[in-house]
Design an enzyme around this catalytic site. Structure first.
Site, PDB file in Angstrom:
ATOM      1  N   LYS A  25       0.842  -1.207   0.000  1.00 41.17           N
ATOM      2  CA  LYS A  25       0.000   0.000   0.000  1.00 41.17           C
ATOM      3  C   LYS A  25       0.873   1.250   0.000  1.00 41.17           C
ATOM      4  CE  LYS A  25      -4.084  -2.040   0.245  1.00 41.17           C
ATOM      5  NZ  LYS A  25      -5.068  -1.931  -0.847  1.00 41.17           N
ATOM      6  N   ARG A  26       2.090   1.086  -0.484  1.00 43.77           N
ATOM      7  CA  ARG A  26       3.039   2.220  -0.626  1.00 43.77           C
ATOM      8  C   ARG A  26       3.270   2.927   0.705  1.00 43.77           C
ATOM      9  NH1 ARG A  26       2.715  -1.083  -4.314  1.00 43.77           N
ATOM     10  NH2 ARG A  26       2.579  -0.457  -6.502  1.00 43.77           N
ATOM     11  N   ALA A  62       3.124   7.006   0.861  1.00 44.22           N
ATOM     12  CA  ALA A  62       2.036   7.607   0.063  1.00 44.22           C
ATOM     13  C   ALA A  62       1.088   8.456   0.897  1.00 44.22           C
ATOM     14  CB  ALA A  62       1.263   6.519  -0.654  1.00 44.22           C
ATOM     15  N   LEU A  64      -1.455   9.698   4.049  1.00 46.24           N
ATOM     16  CA  LEU A  64      -2.614   9.166   4.776  1.00 46.24           C
ATOM     17  C   LEU A  64      -3.256   8.009   4.016  1.00 46.24           C
ATOM     18  CD1 LEU A  64      -4.769   9.759   7.044  1.00 46.24           C
ATOM     19  CD2 LEU A  64      -5.930  11.148   5.325  1.00 46.24           C
ATOM     20  N   LEU A  66      -6.064   6.620   2.483  1.00 47.73           N
ATOM     21  CA  LEU A  66      -7.295   7.272   2.061  1.00 47.73           C
ATOM     22  C   LEU A  66      -8.518   6.370   2.274  1.00 47.73           C
ATOM     23  CD1 LEU A  66      -5.796   8.960  -1.101  1.00 47.73           C
ATOM     24  CD2 LEU A  66      -6.496  10.116   1.000  1.00 47.73           C
ATOM     25  N   GLY A 109       0.877  13.040   3.861  1.00 49.40           N
ATOM     26  CA  GLY A 109       1.343  12.748   5.220  1.00 49.40           C
ATOM     27  C   GLY A 109       2.760  12.184   5.247  1.00 49.40           C
ATOM     28  N   GLU A 112       4.791  15.157   5.471  1.00 44.18           N
ATOM     29  CA  GLU A 112       4.655  15.716   6.832  1.00 44.18           C
ATOM     30  C   GLU A 112       5.514  14.942   7.829  1.00 44.18           C
ATOM     31  OE1 GLU A 112       0.205  15.518   6.708  1.00 44.18           O
ATOM     32  OE2 GLU A 112       0.379  17.622   7.302  1.00 44.18           O
ATOM     33  N   GLU A 132      -3.328  16.826  -1.332  1.00 47.47           N
ATOM     34  CA  GLU A 132      -4.542  17.023  -0.527  1.00 47.47           C
ATOM     35  C   GLU A 132      -5.596  17.814  -1.291  1.00 47.47           C
ATOM     36  OE1 GLU A 132      -1.497  17.060   0.635  1.00 47.47           O
ATOM     37  OE2 GLU A 132      -1.429  16.124   2.619  1.00 47.47           O
ATOM     38  N   ARG A 135      -7.463  15.712  -3.517  1.00 45.59           N
ATOM     39  CA  ARG A 135      -8.294  14.708  -2.817  1.00 45.59           C
ATOM     40  C   ARG A 135      -9.440  15.366  -2.049  1.00 45.59           C
ATOM     41  NH1 ARG A 135      -5.790  11.801  -5.905  1.00 45.59           N
ATOM     42  NH2 ARG A 135      -3.690  11.118  -5.452  1.00 45.59           N
ATOM     43  N   GLY A 140      -3.004  17.505   7.616  1.00 43.98           N
ATOM     44  CA  GLY A 140      -3.439  17.327   9.006  1.00 43.98           C
ATOM     45  C   GLY A 140      -2.342  16.777   9.891  1.00 43.98           C
TER      46      GLY A 140
HETATM   47  C1  1HE Z   1      -3.097   3.653  -1.095  1.00 38.46           C
HETATM   48  C2  1HE Z   1      -2.525   4.941  -0.951  1.00 38.46           C
HETATM   49  C3  1HE Z   1      -3.087   5.802   0.030  1.00 38.46           C
HETATM   50  C4  1HE Z   1      -1.479   3.906  -2.525  1.00 38.46           C
HETATM   51  N1  1HE Z   1      -4.098   5.341   0.781  1.00 38.46           N
HETATM   52  N2  1HE Z   1      -4.114   3.251  -0.345  1.00 38.46           N
HETATM   53  N3  1HE Z   1      -1.956  10.352  -0.679  1.00 38.46           N
HETATM   54  C5  1HE Z   1      -2.138  10.382  -2.002  1.00 38.46           C
HETATM   55  O1  1HE Z   1      -3.013  11.001  -2.538  1.00 38.46           O
HETATM   56  C6  1HE Z   1      -1.194   9.500  -2.804  1.00 38.46           C
HETATM   57  C7  1HE Z   1      -1.961   8.328  -3.365  1.00 38.46           C
HETATM   58  N4  1HE Z   1      -1.066   7.352  -3.965  1.00 38.46           N
HETATM   59  C8  1HE Z   1      -0.486   7.537  -5.164  1.00 38.46           C
HETATM   60  O2  1HE Z   1      -0.553   8.577  -5.788  1.00 38.46           O
HETATM   61  C9  1HE Z   1       0.270   6.371  -5.719  1.00 38.46           C
HETATM   62  O3  1HE Z   1      -0.162   5.193  -5.059  1.00 38.46           O
HETATM   63  C10 1HE Z   1       1.819   6.477  -5.564  1.00 38.46           C
HETATM   64  C11 1HE Z   1       2.359   7.571  -6.508  1.00 38.46           C
HETATM   65  C12 1HE Z   1       2.229   6.763  -4.140  1.00 38.46           C
HETATM   66  C13 1HE Z   1       2.461   5.107  -5.964  1.00 38.46           C
HETATM   67  O4  1HE Z   1       2.025   4.736  -7.263  1.00 38.46           O
HETATM   68  P1  1HE Z   1       2.120   3.192  -7.696  1.00 38.46           P
HETATM   69  O5  1HE Z   1       1.691   3.129  -9.161  1.00 38.46           O
HETATM   70  O6  1HE Z   1       3.439   2.627  -7.341  1.00 38.46           O
HETATM   71  O7  1HE Z   1       1.047   2.399  -6.772  1.00 38.46           O
HETATM   72  P2  1HE Z   1      -0.567   2.317  -6.918  1.00 38.46           P
HETATM   73  O8  1HE Z   1      -0.907   1.260  -7.958  1.00 38.46           O
HETATM   74  O9  1HE Z   1      -1.178   3.646  -7.114  1.00 38.46           O
HETATM   75  O10 1HE Z   1      -0.989   1.809  -5.461  1.00 38.46           O
HETATM   76  C14 1HE Z   1      -0.661   0.512  -4.991  1.00 38.46           C
HETATM   77  C15 1HE Z   1      -1.646   0.156  -3.921  1.00 38.46           C
HETATM   78  O11 1HE Z   1      -1.476   1.023  -2.824  1.00 38.46           O
HETATM   79  C16 1HE Z   1      -3.090   0.327  -4.383  1.00 38.46           C
HETATM   80  O12 1HE Z   1      -3.868  -0.612  -3.674  1.00 38.46           O
HETATM   81  P3  1HE Z   1      -4.369  -1.985  -4.380  1.00 38.46           P
HETATM   82  O13 1HE Z   1      -5.131  -2.694  -3.312  1.00 38.46           O
HETATM   83  O14 1HE Z   1      -5.188  -1.559  -5.571  1.00 38.46           O
HETATM   84  O15 1HE Z   1      -3.104  -2.710  -4.805  1.00 38.46           O
HETATM   85  C17 1HE Z   1      -3.434   1.700  -3.877  1.00 38.46           C
HETATM   86  O16 1HE Z   1      -4.823   1.890  -3.666  1.00 38.46           O
HETATM   87  C18 1HE Z   1      -2.710   1.713  -2.545  1.00 38.46           C
HETATM   88  N5  1HE Z   1      -2.416   3.049  -2.077  1.00 38.46           N
HETATM   89  N6  1HE Z   1      -1.535   5.068  -1.857  1.00 38.46           N
HETATM   90  C19 1HE Z   1      -4.602   4.093   0.575  1.00 38.46           C
HETATM   91  N7  1HE Z   1      -2.600   7.019   0.249  1.00 38.46           N
HETATM   92  C20 1HE Z   1      -2.988  13.712   8.128  1.00 38.46           C
HETATM   93  S1  1HE Z   1      -3.507  14.422   6.671  1.00 38.46           S
HETATM   94  C21 1HE Z   1      -2.475  13.836   5.399  1.00 38.46           C
HETATM   95  C22 1HE Z   1      -3.222  13.952   4.125  1.00 38.46           C
HETATM   96  C23 1HE Z   1      -2.603  13.134   3.044  1.00 38.46           C
HETATM   97  O17 1HE Z   1      -1.662  12.422   3.219  1.00 38.46           O
HETATM   98  S2  1HE Z   1      -3.348  13.303   1.527  1.00 38.46           S
HETATM   99  C24 1HE Z   1      -2.354  12.436   0.413  1.00 38.46           C
HETATM  100  C25 1HE Z   1      -2.799  11.019   0.257  1.00 38.46           C
END
Ligand code: 1HE
Length: 261
Positions: A25-26, A62, A64, A66, A109, A112, A132, A135, A140
């Site tokens: 889940k990265r 990756a 929080l 989500l 996060g 962060e 963020e 999304r 946070g």
């Molecule tokens: C996740 C998450 C996640 C991956 N929560 N499941 N963060 C984001 O908006 C970043 C979201 N993630 C991405 O943009 C990409 O996953 C990456 C660029 C980090 C990596 O890409 P990649 O092609 O290597 O992986 P993928 O195919 O996108 O993801 C692999 C799996 O990880 C997949 O799950 P699967 O069950 O389909 O295999 C994804 O759903 C899962 N995954 N990232 C849940 N973030 C306290 S406030 C803080 C606010 C934030 O952090 S907002 C930013 C959130």
């Protein structure tokens, strides 16, 4: 040693090495992973002189999780954010300094978390983002305080509003990271730096961790006064007396040659 299902902990000499271990889940931060960071940091503070944090797999973190986030009520959301603040504060202003080793995604996060360490080492695969805005949420985990202070609120606003991501080289040029190294070298470099930091007097490290960030938030006068108190405390410690004598007797390490990256 395993601190939860998703965080590994190992004490290597004086250095606590903490690994985010949810690569499928990265290394997205769910409840289990944040609890693992919390207990690993607490243990490191008791038994190590320096901590290193890194992520397993192709990405540092990756951000929080989500999937979990979508299920929270507003009140639960506040409490969740406050918990991250408490844990990341323990990294930023706790017992020992931290070095983070960054590669791949360092986003939301994950950025962060990285911003709460004193030193950030990125390899050239690292990229930095604050998705963020895309999304529909806000930072946070302390990002509006720590990330904005590192690189300026204007740059942070740009990343959040436009979805801009930064390369490792760009991140270094805007003070987000202090070191950029070849792909795959970030953890080794972070451990080398940590070993170096571990040789400092613990009270000097404590002053850097605890006093320096607080002084940045003080008035000019308050900051200078606090500096004097900290200087007097460190200079008169037995360890400082011995280290100053070692220098005068030519037994101390020489300064390193300047290093630009
Ligand atoms: C996740 C998450 C996640 C991956 N929560 N499941 N963060 C984001 O908006 C970043 C979201 N993630 C991405 O943009 C990409 O996953 C990456 C660029 C980090 C990596 O890409 P990649 O092609 O290597 O992986 P993928 O195919 O996108 O993801 C692999 C799996 O990880 C997949 O799950 P699967 O069950 O389909 O295999 C994804 O759903 C899962 N995954 N990232 C849940 N973030 C306290 S406030 C803080 C606010 C934030 O952090 S907002 C930013 C959130």
């Amino acid at each position: 040693m395993n601190h939860s299902g998703t965080v590994d902990y190992a004490l290597e000499g004086d250095v606590a090495v903490i690994a985010l271990n949810r690569p499928a889940k990265r290394n997205a931060i769910n409840e289990d992973l944040i609890a693992g960071i919390e207990s690993a940091v607490a243990r490191a503070g008791r038994e190590a002189r320096v901590g290193v944090i890194h992520g397993r797999g192709d990405h540092f973190c990756a951000g929080l999780d989500l999937a979990e986030h979508a299920e929270r009520t507003p009140f639960e959301g506040v409490l969740h954010s406050r918990k991250w603040h408490r844990i990341f504060d323990e990294i930023e202003r706790g017992a020992i300094p931290y070095v983070v080793a960054l590669h791949g995604a360092v986003v939301g996060g994950g950025l962060e978390l990285a911003a709460s360490a004193q030193i950030r080492v990125a390899d050239e695969t690292a990229f930095f983002g604050l998705p963020e805005g895309q999304r529909g949420i806000f930072v946070g985990g302390g990002g509006s305080v720590r990330v904005a202070r590192l690189m300026s609120a204007a740059r942070m606003a740009d990343m959040m509003l436009t979805g801009r991501t930064l390369s490792a080289a760009k991140a270094e040029s805007v003070n987000l990271v202090q070191y950029v190294v070849a792909p795959g070298r970030a953890l080794a470099e972070a451990k080398t730096l940590a070993a170096r930091i571990a040789r400092n007097a613990p009270m000097s490290n404590f002053a850097v961790v605890q006093a320096l960030p607080r002084i940045q938030e003080m008035s000019h006068d308050g900051g200078l006064f606090t500096e004097s108190l900290m200087a007097a405390m460190t200079q008169t410690s037995p360890e400082a007396v011995e280290r100053l004598r070692a220098f005068l007797e030519k037994r101390a390490d020489r300064l390193d040659k300047p290093r630009d990256s």
